[in-house]
Design a protein around this motif. Structure first.
Motif, PDB file in Angstrom:
ATOM      1  N   ASN A  81       6.721 -13.066 -21.153  1.00 58.03           N
ATOM      2  CA  ASN A  81       7.579 -13.943 -20.356  1.00 58.03           C
ATOM      3  C   ASN A  81       7.157 -13.847 -18.889  1.00 58.03           C
ATOM      4  O   ASN A  81       7.364 -12.825 -18.239  1.00 58.03           O
ATOM      5  N   TRP A  82       6.567 -14.953 -18.409  1.00 63.83           N
ATOM      6  CA  TRP A  82       6.027 -14.968 -17.041  1.00 63.83           C
ATOM      7  C   TRP A  82       6.729 -16.025 -16.191  1.00 63.83           C
ATOM      8  O   TRP A  82       6.197 -16.439 -15.165  1.00 63.83           O
ATOM      9  N   THR A  83       7.916 -16.493 -16.624  1.00 62.58           N
ATOM     10  CA  THR A  83       8.505 -17.671 -15.977  1.00 62.58           C
ATOM     11  C   THR A  83       9.794 -17.346 -15.222  1.00 62.58           C
ATOM     12  O   THR A  83      10.792 -18.060 -15.340  1.00 62.58           O
ATOM     13  N   HIS A  84       9.766 -16.264 -14.461  1.00 64.19           N
ATOM     14  CA  HIS A  84      10.953 -15.856 -13.717  1.00 64.19           C
ATOM     15  C   HIS A  84      10.592 -15.675 -12.232  1.00 64.19           C
ATOM     16  O   HIS A  84       9.412 -15.697 -11.870  1.00 64.19           O
ATOM     17  N   ALA A  85      11.621 -15.495 -11.422  1.00 61.54           N
ATOM     18  CA  ALA A  85      11.414 -15.249  -9.990  1.00 61.54           C
ATOM     19  C   ALA A  85      12.600 -14.445  -9.479  1.00 61.54           C
ATOM     20  O   ALA A  85      13.660 -14.436 -10.103  1.00 61.54           O
ATOM     21  N   PHE A  86      12.415 -13.789  -8.348  1.00 58.51           N
ATOM     22  CA  PHE A  86      13.509 -12.997  -7.763  1.00 58.51           C
ATOM     23  C   PHE A  86      14.375 -13.858  -6.852  1.00 58.51           C
ATOM     24  O   PHE A  86      13.899 -14.736  -6.148  1.00 58.51           O
ATOM     25  N   ARG A  87      15.672 -13.556  -6.871  1.00 54.04           N
ATOM     26  CA  ARG A  87      16.620 -14.202  -5.944  1.00 54.04           C
ATOM     27  C   ARG A  87      17.542 -13.119  -5.396  1.00 54.04           C
ATOM     28  O   ARG A  87      18.146 -12.361  -6.181  1.00 54.04           O
ATOM     29  N   LEU A  88      17.625 -13.013  -4.083  1.00 56.51           N
ATOM     30  CA  LEU A  88      18.507 -12.035  -3.452  1.00 56.51           C
ATOM     31  C   LEU A  88      19.875 -12.684  -3.251  1.00 56.51           C
ATOM     32  O   LEU A  88      19.999 -13.672  -2.520  1.00 56.51           O
ATOM     33  N   LEU A  89      20.895 -12.159  -3.912  1.00 55.50           N
ATOM     34  CA  LEU A  89      22.244 -12.703  -3.764  1.00 55.50           C
ATOM     35  C   LEU A  89      22.914 -12.040  -2.567  1.00 55.50           C
ATOM     36  O   LEU A  89      22.799 -10.824  -2.382  1.00 55.50           O
TER      37      LEU A  89
END
Ligand code: NAP
Length: 216
Positions: free
Chosen positions: A206-214
């Protein structure tokens, strides 16, 4: 904002960012130091980017992107020429990935936790204005990524506020939320995000993610 971008590095990151900068109206030169790759680079950038050597691209760019293999980054800077980098914003996309294979999906680094590759680069080229960026996301998501309207966070750091301001402008165009983590030492925390990002890839493809800082 500077409009001439020199990209030192001919791999998928260099190519992806070259096409991204072209799309956003920049004048781009992408570089390889391997003569046999020049024709391929021309077609990978649809003839819209100039092709040069590391030295020519560093000289051409008002902003320079470093996109070489991490273990080759110091050699690439020397080949680019310190005088060509002095006083310029240098976007550092590199990660210090060792040649040894991942352990249970965990990449191995040739740096330790209390140093980073970007600190080494900043020491080697003290007059260049390094900004860590694009290091914590896969190349498929580096230019205007589509996560159903949610912008991924790009973690950046560097010692020069003006250089970080240049990079924030670019990241805004490229569709990112920006989290400025401070000075060059913060690369000790940002570079390992690549290790984390790659684990789902190595373990479950699974290579289809990204980081998000909440934030609140
Ligand atoms: N792939 C990704 O999705 C991704 C995502 C985030 C960050 N990154 C980081 O971005 C950087 C670029 O990654 P990449 O996958 O595009 O390409 P790469 O295969 O890691 O690097 C290709 C570039 O490195 C240069 N290079 C390799 N060995 C060298 C040596 N011994 N001396 C001088 N130059 C050498 C090549 O030079 P020539 O042009 O002369 O062949 C080429 O320009 C890496 O540091 C990687 O960790 C990658």
């Amino acid at each position: 904002m500077s409009k001439k971008i020199g990209i030192v590095g001919s791999g998928i990151v260099g190519q992806t960012l070259a096409n991204g900068f072209v799309k956003h109206g920049y004048d781009v030169m992408i570089a390889t130091n391997t003569a046999s790759k020049r024709e391929e680079l021309k077609s990978k950038t649809n003839g819209k980017a100039k092709i040069g050597s590391f030295e020519e691209a560093a000289n051409f760019g008002e902003v320079v992107v470093l996109a070489t293999k991490g273990s080759a980054a110091e050699a690439a800077l020397k080949a680019a020429g310190m005088a060509n980098l002095a006083g310029k914003t240098v976007i550092d996309t590199t990660n210090p990935i060792a040649d040894a294979p991942p352990l249970n999906g965990v990449l191995q680094y040739f740096t330790s936790q209390n140093e980073s590759l970007m600190e080494r680069l900043q020491t080697l080229a003290p007059e260049a204005r390094f900004v860590k960026s694009f290091s914590c996301i896969g190349n498929a998501f580096m230019v205007n990524p589509d996560f159903n309207g949610v912008k991924p966070t790009m973690f950046i750091c560097g010692n020069h506020e003006g250089a970080k301001s240049d990079v924030k402008t670019i990241l805004d165009q490229f569709g990112f939320d920006v989290a400025d983590m401070g000075a060059v030492e913060a690369a000790r925390a940002i570079e390992p995000l690549c290790i984390l990002w790659c684990i789902p890839g190595f373990l479950s493809n699974n290579w289809t993610h990204a980081f998000r800082l909440l934030k609140r």
